[in-house]
Design an enzyme around this catalytic site. Structure first.
Site, PDB file in Angstrom:
ATOM      1  N   CYS A  79       0.257  -1.051   0.147  1.00 57.25           N
ATOM      2  CA  CYS A  79       0.056  -0.187   0.002  1.00 57.25           C
ATOM      3  C   CYS A  79       0.631   1.303   0.029  1.00 57.25           C
ATOM      4  O   CYS A  79       1.455   1.962  -1.122  1.00 57.25           O
ATOM      5  CB  CYS A  79      -0.847  -0.033   1.357  1.00 57.25           C
ATOM      6  SG  CYS A  79      -2.877   1.081   0.555  1.00 57.25           S
ATOM      7  N   HIS A 169      -3.398  -5.251   1.717  1.00 57.28           N
ATOM      8  CA  HIS A 169      -2.759  -5.741   3.061  1.00 57.28           C
ATOM      9  C   HIS A 169      -2.648  -7.276   3.815  1.00 57.28           C
ATOM     10  O   HIS A 169      -3.388  -7.587   4.161  1.00 57.28           O
ATOM     11  CB  HIS A 169      -2.981  -4.788   4.085  1.00 57.28           C
ATOM     12  CG  HIS A 169      -3.649  -3.106   4.234  1.00 57.28           C
ATOM     13  ND1 HIS A 169      -2.064  -2.288   4.366  1.00 57.28           N
ATOM     14  CD2 HIS A 169      -3.447  -2.145   3.397  1.00 57.28           C
ATOM     15  CE1 HIS A 169      -2.261  -1.462   3.946  1.00 57.28           C
ATOM     16  NE2 HIS A 169      -2.705  -1.200   3.490  1.00 57.28           N
ATOM     17  N   GLU A 171      -1.061  -8.453   5.639  1.00 59.17           N
ATOM     18  CA  GLU A 171      -1.096  -8.215   7.207  1.00 59.17           C
ATOM     19  C   GLU A 171      -1.718  -8.125   7.724  1.00 59.17           C
ATOM     20  O   GLU A 171      -2.082  -8.733   8.831  1.00 59.17           O
ATOM     21  CB  GLU A 171       0.376  -7.236   6.959  1.00 59.17           C
ATOM     22  CG  GLU A 171       0.209  -5.533   7.510  1.00 59.17           C
ATOM     23  CD  GLU A 171       0.193  -4.847   6.153  1.00 59.17           C
ATOM     24  OE1 GLU A 171      -0.069  -5.903   4.778  1.00 59.17           O
ATOM     25  OE2 GLU A 171       0.308  -3.534   5.471  1.00 59.17           O
TER      26      GLU A 171
HETATM   27  N1  GLN Z   1      -4.071   6.478   1.208  1.00 60.79           N
HETATM   28  C1  GLN Z   1      -2.414   5.946   1.770  1.00 60.79           C
HETATM   29  C2  GLN Z   1      -1.128   7.069   0.839  1.00 60.79           C
HETATM   30  O1  GLN Z   1      -1.316   7.564  -0.006  1.00 60.79           O
HETATM   31  C3  GLN Z   1      -2.150   4.213   1.972  1.00 60.79           C
HETATM   32  C4  GLN Z   1      -2.804   3.689   2.322  1.00 60.79           C
HETATM   33  C5  GLN Z   1      -1.788   2.757   2.970  1.00 60.79           C
HETATM   34  O2  GLN Z   1      -1.103   2.506   3.026  1.00 60.79           O
HETATM   35  N2  GLN Z   1      -3.306   1.504   3.602  1.00 60.79           N
HETATM   36  O3  GLN Z   1       0.162   6.750   1.296  1.00 60.79           O
END
Ligand code: GLN
Length: 186
Positions: A79, A169, A171
């Site tokens: 992410c 994710h 995790e």
């Molecule tokens: N929206 C976050 C970003 O732009 C990422 C979201 C996440 O890691 N769950 O950094």
């Protein structure tokens, strides 16, 4: 084999829980001193890429980690971690490590309603649970980038040489197979 988990912000404890499950030794990177310890893989957790990017620079961790990733250090970014690795962020002028030849769109599913859970097909594994939280996805990938998963036609997992980036994710689910796959490719 020892992994390092970037532990500045976000869901690093959840990654550590997965490493515990797999019996992979690890330590946390929080300050420059931590980089003196040897490690063979790096995990970049989800969270806020802007906050993580700023802390990486303020804490003087950025140049050394960039060198290690460029030199081939196996790196798993989830992410926000995917955003840190991307060569280009479509809806942001910022760039962080920029070591993976992909373009990502931040908060690609919308800011408020952008969290959901689904099952997705992951290359070499099969169906896995995928949890998305204000996630990015990959809008463009170089031909050398291997696509590992797509969700509703959007690229949500990919591998380029030493780097694996996931929009979701693993995790936060109980399934360790994505980690096993990552460590198998080292
Ligand atoms: N929206 C976050 C970003 O732009 C990422 C979201 C996440 O890691 N769950 O950094």
């Amino acid at each position: 084999m020892r992994a390092a988990v970037l532990a500045l912000q976000g869901a690093f404890a959840e990654h550590e829980h997965m490493l515990d499950e797999l019996g992979v030794p690890y330590f946390e990177i929080r300050e420059e001193e931590d980089l003196k310890k040897p490690f063979d893989a790096l995990l970049l957790p989800g969270g806020e890429s802007t906050v993580q990017g700023k802390l990486l620079k303020d804490l003087h961790l950025f140049p050394a980690l960039l060198d290690r990733i460029r030199d081939g250090l196996p790196t798993l970014g989830t992410c926000a971690g995917m955003i840190l690795l991307a060569q280009k962020i479509e809806n942001d002028e910022k760039k962080y490590f920029g070591t993976m030849p992909v373009t990502v769109r931040r908060n690609a599913y919308g800011r408020q309603l952008g969290s959901f859970h689904t099952m997705g097909e992951y290359k070499g594994i099969g169906q896995i649970p995928e949890t998305f939280i204000r996630a990015p996805y990959i809008t463009e990938a170089s031909p050398e980038t291997e696509i590992l998963s797509k969700t509703d036609g959007k690229i949500t997992a990919a591998r380029y040489q030493n780097q694996t980036a996931l929009a979701f994710h693993p995790e936060l689910d109980q399934d360790t197979r994505v980690y096993e796959d990552f460590f198998r490719h080292i």
